[in-house]
Design a protein around this motif. Structure first.
Motif, short mmCIF file in Angstrom:
data_model
loop_
_atom_site.label_atom_id
_atom_site.label_comp_id
_atom_site.label_asym_id
_atom_site.label_seq_id
_atom_site.Cartn_x
_atom_site.Cartn_y
_atom_site.Cartn_z
N ILE A 139 106.54 2.30 21.35
CA ILE A 139 107.41 1.94 22.48
C ILE A 139 107.72 0.45 22.45
O ILE A 139 108.87 0.03 22.63
CB ILE A 139 106.77 2.37 23.82
N ARG A 140 106.72 -0.37 22.22
CA ARG A 140 106.92 -1.82 22.16
C ARG A 140 107.85 -2.18 21.00
O ARG A 140 108.73 -3.03 21.14
CB ARG A 140 105.60 -2.56 22.06
N SER A 141 107.68 -1.54 19.86
CA SER A 141 108.53 -1.78 18.71
C SER A 141 109.99 -1.38 19.00
O SER A 141 110.91 -2.14 18.68
CB SER A 141 107.99 -0.99 17.51
N ALA A 142 110.18 -0.22 19.59
CA ALA A 142 111.53 0.23 19.93
C ALA A 142 112.17 -0.72 20.95
O ALA A 142 113.35 -1.06 20.82
CB ALA A 142 111.49 1.65 20.48
N ALA A 143 111.41 -1.15 21.93
CA ALA A 143 111.92 -2.09 22.93
C ALA A 143 112.39 -3.38 22.26
O ALA A 143 113.48 -3.89 22.59
CB ALA A 143 110.86 -2.37 23.99
N ALA A 144 111.62 -3.88 21.33
CA ALA A 144 111.98 -5.12 20.63
C ALA A 144 113.25 -4.93 19.82
O ALA A 144 114.14 -5.80 19.82
CB ALA A 144 110.83 -5.58 19.74
N LYS A 145 113.38 -3.78 19.15
CA LYS A 145 114.58 -3.51 18.35
C LYS A 145 115.81 -3.32 19.22
O LYS A 145 116.91 -3.74 18.87
CB LYS A 145 114.37 -2.29 17.46
N MET A 146 115.62 -2.69 20.36
CA MET A 146 116.75 -2.45 21.27
C MET A 146 117.19 -3.76 21.93
O MET A 146 118.37 -3.94 22.20
CB MET A 146 116.35 -1.42 22.33
N ASN A 200 113.28 0.14 32.07
CA ASN A 200 112.59 -1.12 31.85
C ASN A 200 112.66 -1.44 30.35
O ASN A 200 111.80 -1.00 29.59
CB ASN A 200 111.13 -1.02 32.31
N PRO A 201 113.66 -2.20 29.91
CA PRO A 201 113.85 -2.43 28.48
C PRO A 201 112.80 -3.32 27.82
O PRO A 201 112.74 -3.39 26.60
CB PRO A 201 115.23 -3.08 28.39
N ASN A 202 111.95 -3.97 28.61
CA ASN A 202 110.91 -4.83 28.04
C ASN A 202 109.59 -4.58 28.78
O ASN A 202 109.09 -5.47 29.47
CB ASN A 202 111.34 -6.30 28.13
N PRO A 203 109.01 -3.39 28.62
CA PRO A 203 107.81 -3.06 29.39
C PRO A 203 106.55 -3.74 28.85
O PRO A 203 106.41 -3.93 27.64
CB PRO A 203 107.71 -1.54 29.23
N SER A 204 105.66 -4.07 29.77
CA SER A 204 104.33 -4.57 29.39
C SER A 204 103.46 -3.37 29.01
O SER A 204 103.85 -2.22 29.24
CB SER A 204 103.70 -5.32 30.57
N ASP A 205 102.28 -3.65 28.47
CA ASP A 205 101.36 -2.55 28.17
C ASP A 205 101.01 -1.77 29.43
O ASP A 205 100.91 -0.54 29.40
CB ASP A 205 100.09 -3.09 27.50
N VAL A 238 116.54 4.86 18.02
CA VAL A 238 115.63 3.75 17.71
C VAL A 238 114.20 4.14 18.08
O VAL A 238 113.25 3.85 17.34
CB VAL A 238 116.07 2.47 18.45
N LEU A 239 114.04 4.82 19.20
CA LEU A 239 112.71 5.24 19.63
C LEU A 239 112.11 6.26 18.66
O LEU A 239 110.95 6.15 18.28
CB LEU A 239 112.79 5.81 21.05
N GLN A 240 112.89 7.22 18.23
CA GLN A 240 112.40 8.21 17.27
C GLN A 240 112.04 7.53 15.94
O GLN A 240 111.04 7.88 15.32
CB GLN A 240 113.45 9.30 17.04
N GLN A 241 112.83 6.56 15.51
CA GLN A 241 112.52 5.82 14.29
C GLN A 241 111.20 5.07 14.43
O GLN A 241 110.39 5.06 13.50
CB GLN A 241 113.64 4.84 13.97
N ALA A 242 110.97 4.47 15.61
CA ALA A 242 109.71 3.76 15.84
C ALA A 242 108.54 4.72 15.81
O ALA A 242 107.46 4.38 15.31
CB ALA A 242 109.76 3.02 17.18
N TRP A 243 108.74 5.93 16.30
CA TRP A 243 107.68 6.95 16.27
C TRP A 243 107.27 7.23 14.82
O TRP A 243 106.09 7.34 14.52
CB TRP A 243 108.18 8.23 16.95
N VAL A 244 108.24 7.34 13.95
CA VAL A 244 107.97 7.60 12.54
C VAL A 244 107.30 6.38 11.90
O VAL A 244 106.29 6.51 11.20
CB VAL A 244 109.26 7.98 11.78
N GLU A 245 107.85 5.20 12.15
CA GLU A 245 107.30 3.97 11.56
C GLU A 245 105.83 3.75 11.93
O GLU A 245 105.04 3.28 11.13
CB GLU A 245 108.12 2.76 12.00
N HIS A 246 105.47 4.09 13.16
CA HIS A 246 104.10 3.89 13.63
C HIS A 246 103.23 5.13 13.42
O HIS A 246 102.08 5.16 13.85
CB HIS A 246 104.10 3.47 15.10
N GLN A 247 103.78 6.15 12.75
CA GLN A 247 103.07 7.38 12.46
C GLN A 247 102.34 7.91 13.69
O GLN A 247 101.14 8.21 13.66
CB GLN A 247 102.10 7.17 11.29
#
Length: 153
Positions: free
Chosen positions: A144-151, A115-120, A84-93
Motif C-alpha cells: 500500500i505504501r509503495s502504491a501510494a508513493a507511485k501514485m 487518503n493518497p498518502n496514508p500513515s502506517d 498500480v496497487l495490483q502491481q505493488a501487490w506482485v512486487e511485494h509478493q
C-alpha cells in the motif's frame, strides 16, 4: 423482478429476488469469481467490492440495496494492465494462499482513494476488517505504501 446493475462499467440485467446477496449475483449470475466468499457475515473482508467507490462487504449487501455502480477486482485495472496497487501487490509478493487478496486489494484501493498518502496507522485502521489467515499484513502495508508513493509521483 429484473434489476439493472452497472458492474465494472458494463450494464447487466439481473432477474433475481431483491434479497439475494450481491456476492452471489456477482459470482453465480454474472460469472465474476474474483470476489470470494469467506465468512458470509462481513467479518473477514474477502468479498469486498466497491459501490460508488465505497468499500463494502458484498455478502451483506442485497441486490435490492445496491445504490450505485459496482467495481470488483476484475474492474480495478484495465484488460491490458494491472492497476498500480495490483502491481505493488506482485512486487511485494503479498499473496501466499491468495484467497483474501481480492478483498484486501479492494479495501486498499478505497483507502488510497480517500487518503493518497496514508500513515502506517491509517493503513492498519482501514485494513483491520480484512483478515489474512497467512499473516501477510507487513507485506500488505508495504504494498500500500509503495502504491501510494507511485501514485503520488
Amino acid at each position: 423482478m429484473a434489476t439493472t446493475l452497472t458492474i465494472n462499467g458494463k450494464s447487466h440485467d439481473v432477474d433475481l429476488p431483491e434479497d439475494v446477496p450481491l456476492l452471489w449475483v456477482l459470482r453465480d449470475e454474472i460469472g465474476l469469481t474474483g470476489t470470494k466468499f469467506g465468512c458470509g457475515v462481513a467479518a473477514c473482508g474477502a468479498c469486498t467490492v466497491h459501490i460508488d467507490g465505497q468499500a463494502v462487504r458484498s455478502c451483506q449487501v442485497s441486490l435490492g440495496d445496491v445504490w450505485g455502480d459496482v467495481t470488483t477486482i476484475e474492474g480495478l485495472g484495465t484488460p491490458d494492465a494491472m492497476s498500480v496497487l495490483q502491481q505493488a501487490w506482485v512486487e511485494h509478493q503479498v499473496a501466499q494462499c491468495g484467497y483474501c487478496q481480492s478483498g484486501q486489494i479492494m479495501q486498499a484501493a478505497s483507502l488510497l482513494e480517500q487518503n493518497p498518502n496514508p500513515s502506517d496507522t491509517d493503513i492498519d485502521d482501514a485494513m483491520q476488517g480484512n483478515l489474512c489467515r497467512c499473516g501477510t499484513y507487513p507485506r500488505i502495508r508495504a504494498a500500500i505504501r509503495s502504491a501510494a508513493a507511485k501514485m503520488e509521483g
